[in-house]
Design an enzyme around this catalytic site. Sequence first.
Site, PDB file in Angstrom:
ATOM      1  N   ASP A  54       0.833  -1.196   0.000  1.00 14.15           N
ATOM      2  CA  ASP A  54       0.000   0.000   0.000  1.00 14.15           C
ATOM      3  C   ASP A  54       0.872   1.251   0.000  1.00 14.15           C
ATOM      4  OD1 ASP A  54      -1.823   2.011   0.372  1.00 14.15           O
ATOM      5  OD2 ASP A  54      -2.658   1.242   2.244  1.00 14.15           O
ATOM      6  N   GLU A 132      31.401  11.713   3.106  1.00 19.62           N
ATOM      7  CA  GLU A 132      31.920  11.701   4.471  1.00 19.62           C
ATOM      8  C   GLU A 132      30.755  12.071   5.399  1.00 19.62           C
ATOM      9  OE1 GLU A 132      34.950  14.659   4.415  1.00 19.62           O
ATOM     10  OE2 GLU A 132      36.348  13.466   3.209  1.00 19.62           O
ATOM     11  N   GLU A 134      29.057  12.594   8.992  1.00 18.78           N
ATOM     12  CA  GLU A 134      29.320  12.856  10.406  1.00 18.78           C
ATOM     13  C   GLU A 134      28.050  12.621  11.221  1.00 18.78           C
ATOM     14  OE1 GLU A 134      32.486  16.418   9.241  1.00 18.78           O
ATOM     15  OE2 GLU A 134      30.502  16.914  10.029  1.00 18.78           O
ATOM     16  N   GLU A 185      35.407  13.311  15.375  1.00 14.20           N
ATOM     17  CA  GLU A 185      35.238  14.596  14.698  1.00 14.20           C
ATOM     18  C   GLU A 185      35.420  15.750  15.684  1.00 14.20           C
ATOM     19  OE1 GLU A 185      34.603  16.779  12.348  1.00 14.20           O
ATOM     20  OE2 GLU A 185      35.197  15.419  10.733  1.00 14.20           O
ATOM     21  N   GLU A 192      33.017  10.313  12.518  1.00  9.91           N
ATOM     22  CA  GLU A 192      32.907  10.239  11.058  1.00  9.91           C
ATOM     23  C   GLU A 192      33.463   8.905  10.584  1.00  9.91           C
ATOM     24  OE1 GLU A 192      34.178  13.689   8.734  1.00  9.91           O
ATOM     25  OE2 GLU A 192      35.358  12.343   7.457  1.00  9.91           O
ATOM     26  N   HIS A 241      29.994  15.806   3.433  1.00  8.27           N
ATOM     27  CA  HIS A 241      30.790  16.270   2.304  1.00  8.27           C
ATOM     28  C   HIS A 241      30.796  15.169   1.251  1.00  8.27           C
ATOM     29  CE1 HIS A 241      33.254  18.794   5.409  1.00  8.27           C
ATOM     30  NE2 HIS A 241      32.005  19.206   5.287  1.00  8.27           N
ATOM     31  N   ARG A 315      39.276  25.705   2.590  1.00 12.69           N
ATOM     32  CA  ARG A 315      38.179  24.841   3.029  1.00 12.69           C
ATOM     33  C   ARG A 315      36.921  25.612   3.386  1.00 12.69           C
ATOM     34  NH1 ARG A 315      39.561  19.482   4.478  1.00 12.69           N
ATOM     35  NH2 ARG A 315      41.765  19.039   4.144  1.00 12.69           N
ATOM     36  N   GLU A 335      34.915  18.208  -4.195  1.00 11.90           N
ATOM     37  CA  GLU A 335      34.212  17.967  -2.938  1.00 11.90           C
ATOM     38  C   GLU A 335      33.174  19.057  -2.725  1.00 11.90           C
ATOM     39  OE1 GLU A 335      35.217  17.798   1.885  1.00 11.90           O
ATOM     40  OE2 GLU A 335      36.699  18.516   0.435  1.00 11.90           O
ATOM     41  N   ARG A 337      30.702  20.660  -0.124  1.00 11.60           N
ATOM     42  CA  ARG A 337      30.782  20.658   1.338  1.00 11.60           C
ATOM     43  C   ARG A 337      29.498  21.096   2.048  1.00 11.60           C
ATOM     44  NH1 ARG A 337      35.765  20.332   3.429  1.00 11.60           N
ATOM     45  NH2 ARG A 337      35.320  21.754   5.164  1.00 11.60           N
TER      46      ARG A 337
END
Length: 447
Positions: A54, A132, A134, A185, A192, A241, A315, A335, A337
């Site tokens: 359903d 990645e 966390e 972390e 992580e 990330h 970063r 990457e 982020r």
Amino acid sequence: MTTNPDQDFVLKTIKGRDVHFVRFWFTDVLGTMKSFAVIPSELENAFAEGMGFDGSCVEGFCRTQESDMLAYPDASTFQVLPWRPDSNAVARMFCTIKTPSGEPFEGDPRTVLKRIVDRAAQMGYVFNVGPELEYYYFKDAEGTEVLDRGGYFDLTCLDSASDLRRDTVLTLEKMGIPVEYSHHENGPSQHEIDLRYSDALSMADAVMTYKLVVKEIAMKHGVHASFMPKPMADEAGSGMHVHQSLFDMDGNNAFFDPEDPQGYNLSKVAKHYIAGLLKYAPEFCAITNQYVNSYKRLVDGGEAPIYISWAQRNRSTLVRIPGYKPGKESACRIELRSPDPAANPYLAFATMLAAGLKGIEDELELQAPAEDRDLFRLSRQELRKQGFATLPDSLGEAVELFASSGFMREVLGEHIHGYLVEAKREEWNSYQRNVTQWERDRYLAAL
């Protein structure tokens, strides 16, 4: 009798491993795992004709009058669940959802990702991702009492969750999911575990498995694991990330160019792809950051990026070019982020890939990198004055950008796009009606 090798393997393994129940796994539109158990004698029929259920009981699937759905198990995803007893064992398979007429159901997130992955294949690419994720461990599900006061990479008595991470990694490996590494972390009791990259569909399945395994192992140890983006106001938020790259059908990395005049080893394909991500990131933010609580993490001065920019060493940018192994083709990737671990991985990967492919198709020009600016220190207003576009500052803003995006409607289809606009507007409006953060967000502790 089935002639599919994967299906034959499933049926033989069930007999050899004393499997008495096979759970059919799929997700609703928001990424919550759904499941029902099938006895082994029904599997051959399920492979051929699907198993009915359903759909009106599943968030975002369909109305009551259109509720009949069929789950078709993917035999290649079969795994015995290692946290269940060996006797009368339990296994699982991920499913594709179809209508009674046999058509792929447009509200199935896994089907959406398959469709975008197929589009990439038609362009000559395989999409690889390595997320990645966390998360936090808490004493129980009723609050946010942490297990330790550790920080980045601590391996001392502070890191009381080492055994939890160890058991989690071993369980993932038993299920055929390779792990690159795990560590403590930044936040207290925050951790992580990074999965080794693979194709997007396999990885989306792996992310759903990962989140369940983390919670199962935590429960086994008498604690609670949470993938809530920002469970504590004064501590680090949890991100997802996403490292990503395109490979051609011969196994060559389409992002790699050692002759890149800028010195990033990025091809024109990679630069167009990044430009696509940057252009459409505000529009798909309602997918990668889908809750009110997600925007407690995406704030001025926080570690999560809020501005539309890219760089290699910086970063603080939305897109970063990892430089761990410069000059190595297989390691060349980008990457993103901004996403958080509460996102539905099928829809998150689908929208990222679609945005990147759109950048390639339209040959979008990549803006200059932001290498030498610590943009974490600037507010949204200051960033905008300096010419930086930013991500939405709330779920309300994100939903309206998403609602007005013809591109997102095309990528996700009318069904999912329309459902999410309605559901997320309601969530935001409920939050706005003077509902406290805890009252509105506490259910997210289950994420």
